[in-house]
Design a protein around this motif. Sequence first.
Motif, PDB file in Angstrom:
ATOM      1  N   ALA A  77      52.837  35.106  47.322  1.00  0.00           N
ATOM      2  CA  ALA A  77      52.105  36.356  47.133  1.00  0.00           C
ATOM      3  C   ALA A  77      50.652  36.229  47.586  1.00  0.00           C
ATOM      4  CB  ALA A  77      52.171  36.789  45.675  1.00  0.00           C
ATOM      5  N   GLY A  78      50.358  35.160  48.319  1.00  0.00           N
ATOM      6  CA  GLY A  78      49.017  34.996  48.868  1.00  0.00           C
ATOM      7  C   GLY A  78      48.149  33.994  48.148  1.00  0.00           C
ATOM      8  N   GLY A  79      48.565  33.512  46.975  1.00  0.00           N
ATOM      9  CA  GLY A  79      47.774  32.534  46.238  1.00  0.00           C
ATOM     10  C   GLY A  79      46.476  33.072  45.686  1.00  0.00           C
ATOM     11  N   HIS A  80      46.354  34.393  45.578  1.00  0.00           N
ATOM     12  CA  HIS A  80      45.111  34.984  45.080  1.00  0.00           C
ATOM     13  C   HIS A  80      44.939  34.714  43.591  1.00  0.00           C
ATOM     14  CE1 HIS A  80      44.632  36.983  48.894  1.00  0.00           C
ATOM     15  NE2 HIS A  80      45.811  37.553  48.779  1.00  0.00           N
ATOM     16  N   VAL A  81      43.695  34.641  43.148  1.00  0.00           N
ATOM     17  CA  VAL A  81      43.379  34.460  41.737  1.00  0.00           C
ATOM     18  C   VAL A  81      42.734  35.737  41.222  1.00  0.00           C
ATOM     19  CG1 VAL A  81      42.088  33.123  40.042  1.00  0.00           C
ATOM     20  CG2 VAL A  81      43.075  31.981  42.033  1.00  0.00           C
ATOM     21  N   LEU A  82      43.253  36.237  40.110  1.00  0.00           N
ATOM     22  CA  LEU A  82      42.753  37.465  39.511  1.00  0.00           C
ATOM     23  C   LEU A  82      42.010  37.133  38.228  1.00  0.00           C
ATOM     24  CD1 LEU A  82      46.025  39.600  39.830  1.00  0.00           C
ATOM     25  CD2 LEU A  82      44.166  39.405  41.496  1.00  0.00           C
ATOM     26  N   ALA A  83      40.738  37.483  38.169  1.00  0.00           N
ATOM     27  CA  ALA A  83      39.991  37.350  36.924  1.00  0.00           C
ATOM     28  C   ALA A  83      40.407  38.454  35.966  1.00  0.00           C
ATOM     29  CB  ALA A  83      38.492  37.425  37.209  1.00  0.00           C
ATOM     30  N   THR A  84      40.317  38.204  34.673  1.00  0.00           N
ATOM     31  CA  THR A  84      40.744  39.191  33.684  1.00  0.00           C
ATOM     32  C   THR A  84      39.690  39.351  32.591  1.00  0.00           C
ATOM     33  OG1 THR A  84      41.816  37.802  31.999  1.00  0.00           O
ATOM     34  CG2 THR A  84      43.080  38.256  34.007  1.00  0.00           C
ATOM     35  N   GLU A  85      39.864  40.391  31.809  1.00  0.00           N
ATOM     36  CA  GLU A  85      39.062  40.641  30.602  1.00  0.00           C
ATOM     37  C   GLU A  85      39.905  40.389  29.355  1.00  0.00           C
ATOM     38  OE1 GLU A  85      35.975  41.434  30.322  1.00  0.00           O
ATOM     39  OE2 GLU A  85      35.265  42.384  32.157  1.00  0.00           O
ATOM     40  N   ALA A  86      40.898  39.495  29.476  1.00  0.00           N
ATOM     41  CA  ALA A  86      41.892  39.336  28.417  1.00  0.00           C
ATOM     42  C   ALA A  86      41.280  38.933  27.082  1.00  0.00           C
ATOM     43  CB  ALA A  86      42.941  38.315  28.830  1.00  0.00           C
ATOM     44  N   GLY A  87      40.207  38.169  27.093  1.00  0.00           N
ATOM     45  CA  GLY A  87      39.579  37.748  25.841  1.00  0.00           C
ATOM     46  C   GLY A  87      39.021  38.895  25.031  1.00  0.00           C
ATOM     47  N   GLN A  88      38.856  40.053  25.699  1.00  0.00           N
ATOM     48  CA  GLN A  88      38.329  41.229  25.001  1.00  0.00           C
ATOM     49  C   GLN A  88      39.432  42.127  24.437  1.00  0.00           C
ATOM     50  OE1 GLN A  88      35.061  41.247  24.552  1.00  0.00           O
ATOM     51  NE2 GLN A  88      35.069  39.348  25.733  1.00  0.00           N
ATOM     52  N   MET A  89      40.700  41.708  24.571  1.00  0.00           N
ATOM     53  CA  MET A  89      41.788  42.492  23.985  1.00  0.00           C
ATOM     54  C   MET A  89      41.692  42.495  22.467  1.00  0.00           C
ATOM     55  SD  MET A  89      45.174  41.640  26.296  1.00  0.00           S
ATOM     56  CE  MET A  89      45.440  40.099  25.435  1.00  0.00           C
TER      57      MET A  89
END
Length: 349
Positions: free
Chosen positions: A169-181
């Motif tokens: 899928a391109g090896g892209h890295v997606l940053a997230t805001e998961a800690g704010q859930m």
Amino acid sequence: MDLAINHSELSARVPAMPFLAADVGGTFARVALMQVPRGEGREPEVLAYRKLACADFAGLTELLQSFVDSDAGAGVRHCVLACAGHVRDDEVLNDNSPWPIHLAQLRQALALDDVAVLNDFEALGHALGNGPTGGSRRLCGPTVPSDGPVLVIGPGTGLGAAVRLPASAGGHVLATEAGQMDFAPGSIREREVLALLAPHGGYVAYERLVSGPGLLATYAALCALRGETPALATPGEVTAAAAACSDAQAVEAVQVFCASLGSFAGSLAMTFMATGGVYLAGGFLHSMFTLLEHSAFEERFLHGRSVRAFLSQVPVWVTEHGRHGVLGAAQWYLRRGVPGAVRQASTKR
């Protein structure tokens, strides 16, 4: 790695001279002098490396200048920063940062031609994701991962998370805001702790409990529930007391922390179908591996019913933060950074 660097493509974009790579957290900054790889497919070479306490410096400029003076010398004109936060105008905004970070001021003070910025867990995602590294210890799940997305999660001063897509899928890295859930309590005791943290209700983020400060807040809440005065003042003291079984509230606080981390990691593994595995990153977790191993982490990670069959096939490793952040930042910079412009990867911890 699937992000193999093509040296011929880089030579026209990135100078061959060494550059700075800094992984800046709320407590520590890891700084390296990096060399552009010589030869196609090679990783950037670390020429010098230091782990510095943020509290020892008045700002990021002073911290980086100290490293340049001691390890880099004159002539360094390019820098990539991996840091929690997001860039607005010329400032990196982050609630957990020990000081403001102004990019123009940093460039001018250090005489830099270029400062590139990405999220700290995005950088870790670039460095990890192709199977366990030498500093990794398996916590649960199968020994060998399947092909698929890889999660990197790290409770420290805050709670960060990123997902790396597979090479297909391109090896892209997606940053997230998961800690704010929103934090979701999984036991009656956790509901009692949540009620103390938010007595009038409302939003409570996962990082309020699943982080170093969160562990300390949970410990204080448990002391309050028992009508006792907290005797421990730092997350390290809490984990040490829990390991020694010398403080009942510390033991319970670590149990709540580990269980809540399991729920958080399992929820994200379901969300991203992380068949490539989950990395729990940071010296904080690595130092308490035995406590984590004997906690309710795995049971809470597995959740229940039909999803349990899927999550039982997702390996979970605990890995030291170490140099992964600066290596990942350097890889990202060499692959995507273009000198002369500030790169931004927006997320917040």
